[in-house]
Scaffold this motif. Structure first.
Motif, short mmCIF file in Angstrom:
data_model
loop_
_atom_site.label_atom_id
_atom_site.label_comp_id
_atom_site.label_asym_id
_atom_site.label_seq_id
_atom_site.Cartn_x
_atom_site.Cartn_y
_atom_site.Cartn_z
N GLU A 31 3.18 -5.52 0.18
CA GLU A 31 2.94 -4.31 1.01
C GLU A 31 3.21 -3.10 0.19
N ILE A 32 4.13 -2.75 -0.59
CA ILE A 32 4.37 -1.76 -1.36
C ILE A 32 3.13 -1.52 -2.23
N GLY A 33 2.93 -2.72 -3.06
CA GLY A 33 1.82 -2.54 -4.04
C GLY A 33 0.71 -1.90 -3.71
N ILE A 34 0.04 -2.39 -2.21
CA ILE A 34 -1.22 -1.61 -1.72
C ILE A 34 -1.05 -0.47 -1.62
N VAL A 35 0.15 0.04 -0.90
CA VAL A 35 0.38 1.49 -0.49
C VAL A 35 0.53 2.36 -1.75
N VAL A 36 1.06 2.04 -2.91
CA VAL A 36 1.10 2.64 -3.91
C VAL A 36 -0.12 2.80 -4.77
N ILE A 37 -0.98 1.93 -4.58
CA ILE A 37 -2.36 2.07 -5.15
C ILE A 37 -3.14 3.01 -4.28
N LEU A 38 -3.09 2.86 -2.95
CA LEU A 38 -3.62 3.77 -1.83
C LEU A 38 -3.21 5.35 -2.21
N ASP A 39 -1.94 5.48 -2.53
CA ASP A 39 -1.33 6.86 -2.40
C ASP A 39 -1.95 7.35 -3.72
N VAL A 40 -2.20 6.48 -4.82
CA VAL A 40 -2.71 6.97 -6.13
C VAL A 40 -4.23 7.49 -6.00
N VAL A 41 -4.73 6.79 -5.37
CA VAL A 41 -6.21 7.00 -5.18
C VAL A 41 -6.45 8.15 -4.11
N MET A 42 -5.65 8.16 -3.17
CA MET A 42 -5.77 9.41 -2.36
C MET A 42 -5.38 10.84 -2.99
N VAL A 43 -4.53 10.80 -3.86
CA VAL A 43 -4.16 12.17 -4.77
C VAL A 43 -5.18 12.22 -5.61
N LEU B 296 -5.91 2.46 9.10
CA LEU B 296 -7.15 1.85 8.45
C LEU B 296 -8.01 2.43 8.09
N ASP B 297 -8.50 3.37 9.00
CA ASP B 297 -9.70 4.47 8.80
C ASP B 297 -9.51 5.11 7.51
N THR B 298 -8.56 5.77 7.32
CA THR B 298 -8.33 6.50 5.89
C THR B 298 -8.32 5.48 4.91
N GLY C 118 -10.44 -3.02 0.85
CA GLY C 118 -9.32 -2.50 0.77
C GLY C 118 -8.63 -2.25 2.19
N ARG C 119 -9.58 -1.89 3.28
CA ARG C 119 -9.06 -1.79 4.81
C ARG C 119 -8.59 -3.21 5.20
N ASP C 120 -9.27 -4.19 4.82
CA ASP C 120 -9.08 -5.73 5.31
C ASP C 120 -7.95 -5.98 4.55
N VAL D 283 -4.07 -7.00 6.74
CA VAL D 283 -3.39 -8.21 6.56
C VAL D 283 -1.99 -8.16 6.19
N LEU D 284 -1.87 -6.88 5.24
CA LEU D 284 -0.41 -6.75 4.76
C LEU D 284 0.12 -6.19 5.90
N LEU D 285 -0.47 -5.42 6.71
CA LEU D 285 0.47 -4.86 7.91
C LEU D 285 1.06 -6.00 8.71
#
Length: 472
Positions: free
Chosen positions: A168-180, A281-283, A292-294, A298-300
């Motif tokens: 869960e934390i891993g995917i959000v960290v990846i998402l954070d990095v890509v968004m920034v 999910l949209d972002t 990535g959305r899928d 699942v991790l949600l």
């Protein structure tokens, strides 16, 4: 089931270190669930792009609370968290009242999560064109899995939660990095932390929903008997849980502001609240693509599962401790001979949850607004009352026992006093905006908000001297 209830075995054992306990409590906070639910609420109803500051303020309040909480830990040589601390500081009568509040708060949030996860699984299955199955079916399936894991030794649950939380934390960290790394139209902006931005709208609402996202962090003390070295493990795990949860929330919410832009984030959040989109999910889909959305979807679900499993374990241990002190039937203090778990208490907690979920399902209550929204509201009020009373107990204890105030003036007087002030302000924010938390009418919200206070009064009035309750 084989269980032992003799006095010499009525104690849980284990070798959980700070990392294992942090997994349990961070999982209870359900980080991904908070990002998906609390974040758009804080932005859409609160102060928009300034929402990260609300999460920072909430983390600071709870960090100050934790100072007095852990300073008193050596003087509370038993599990039980708030109940034990309040008993030592304010006496048995108030301790019993707080025990009732704790059971109400934890049970409420657990029931709310069962409603949420049932809806989320049904929604996911429908999204992929699967069969239309009522949400209670999924809720009871999850409840059965939780029952099996909760019945066994705590270290099995810790391992399951560890895997789910790491993903869960891993995917959000990846998402954070890509968004920034690939920011929105405003680029990498720190406008969220500009006073002119975070004071717009209502920052109090952002703080309110941030506090809701921390429910469960204090459960470190509940696992005292199963910790490797309680005097060191519990303080380290408590500080780590608050810092990790707070940093995770604040950074991730800021990253969403960067991805969407300070001028657009409020509108996107409001669309989510109106049911015309899904901010998380949209972002994610726009940032990490369909795959990535899928994955996040699942991790949600695993986040919700980790949350409900953690609360099951916490409630079972609260019942276990209360039974050991004569405040609940002695059978609840049984320790399984093989699993060394509070097995009977776990079974009772499973049956209790099943009955309540079943009643709500029969009544046709909406799983999100009716079940999750209302129960989260009750839990939020209960948790603020618990922390406020605990901070007062810390102050009173060290004023009465000045010889034990080895932590110094800051940790035994100043920090607890600041925590009391911060939590009083937080309680006012929660109660004055309670209809936003529950999503219900003012009359219904008033009734729900009164439940924890009613529990406190009932426990206080129904008090009778127990056979072994610590008195400090």
């Amino acid at each position: 089931m084989t269980a032992s209830t003799t006095p010499d075995t009525r104690r849980l054992t284990g070798h959980l270190g700070p990392v294992g306990i942090v997994f349990m409590v961070v999982a209870a906070a359900a980080p991904l669930t908070v990002i998906g639910g609390n974040m758009p609420l804080a932005m859409g109803l609160g102060n928009g792009a300034g929402a990260p500051v609300g999460f920072v303020i909430a983390a600071l309040v709870l960090l100050v609370f934790s100072i007095g909480f852990v300073t008193m830990t050596p003087h509370v040589p038993e599990a039980g968290a708030f109940f034990s601390y309040v008993t030592v500081g304010l006496g048995e009568r108030m301790g019993k009242g707080i025990a009732v509040v704790a059971l109400i708060a934890y049970t409420a949030i657990q029931i709310g999560i069962y409603g949420y996860i049932g809806w989320a699984i049904a929604d996911t299955v429908a999204h992929y064109h699967g069969p239309q199955i009522p949400w209670p079916v999924y809720s009871f399936a999850v409840l059965a899995i939780v029952a099996v894991l909760g019945y066994r030794h705590i270290e099995l649950s810790a391992k399951v939660l560890g895997v789910a939380l790491a993903l869960e934390i891993g995917i959000v960290v990846i998402l954070d990095v890509v968004m920034v790394a690939k920011p929105g139209p405003a680029g990498v902006t720190f406008a969220s932390f500009d006073p002119a931005v975070f004071t717009q709208g209502t920052i109090g609402i952002a703080i309110l929903f941030a506090l809701t996202g921390f429910i469960g962090f204090e459960a470190t003390a509940v696992f005292r008997d199963e910790a490797r070295d309680p005097e060191r493990t519990i303080p380290r795990a408590t500080y780590a849980a608050v810092i990790i949860i707070g940093a995770f929330y604040a950074i991730t919410v800021w990253a969403f502001v960067v991805a969407l832009g300070p001028d657009q984030v409020t509108a996107v959040a409001q669309q989510t609240l109106d049911g015309n989109g899904n901010m998380l999910l949209d972002t994610t889909g726009a940032t990490l693509g369909t795959v990535g959305r899928d994955i996040v979807n699942v991790l949600l679900l695993t986040s919700l599962f980790a949350c409900v499993l953690s609360f099951h374990n916490v409630i079972a241990r609260y019942q276990f401790v209360l039974a050991g002190k004569g405040l609940l039937p002695a059978r609840l203090a049984a320790v399984h001979d093989d699993h060394l778990s509070p097995s009977f208490s776990s079974v009772v907690q499973t049956v209790t949850a099943a009955i309540i979920v079943g009643i709500l399902a029969i009544l046709g209550i909406d799983p999100l607004v009716g079940v999750f929204g209302s129960m989260a509201g009750v839990a939020t009020v209960g948790m603020v009352v618990l922390m406020l009373t605990t901070s007062i107990a810390v102050l009173v204890f060290f004023l009465r026992h000045r010889d034990r105030a080895a932590g110094g003036l800051w940790s035994t007087r100043v920090a607890p006093a600041l925590a009391v002030l911060g939590l009083l302000a937080s309680l006012w924010l929660v109660l004055s905006n309670f209809t936003l938390v529950t999503g219900g009418s003012a009359a219904l919200s008033t009734v729900l908000a009164a439940i924890p206070f009613a529990g406190l009064i009932i426990g206080f009035v129904a008090w009778r001297p127990s056979r072994s309750l610590a008195s400090g």
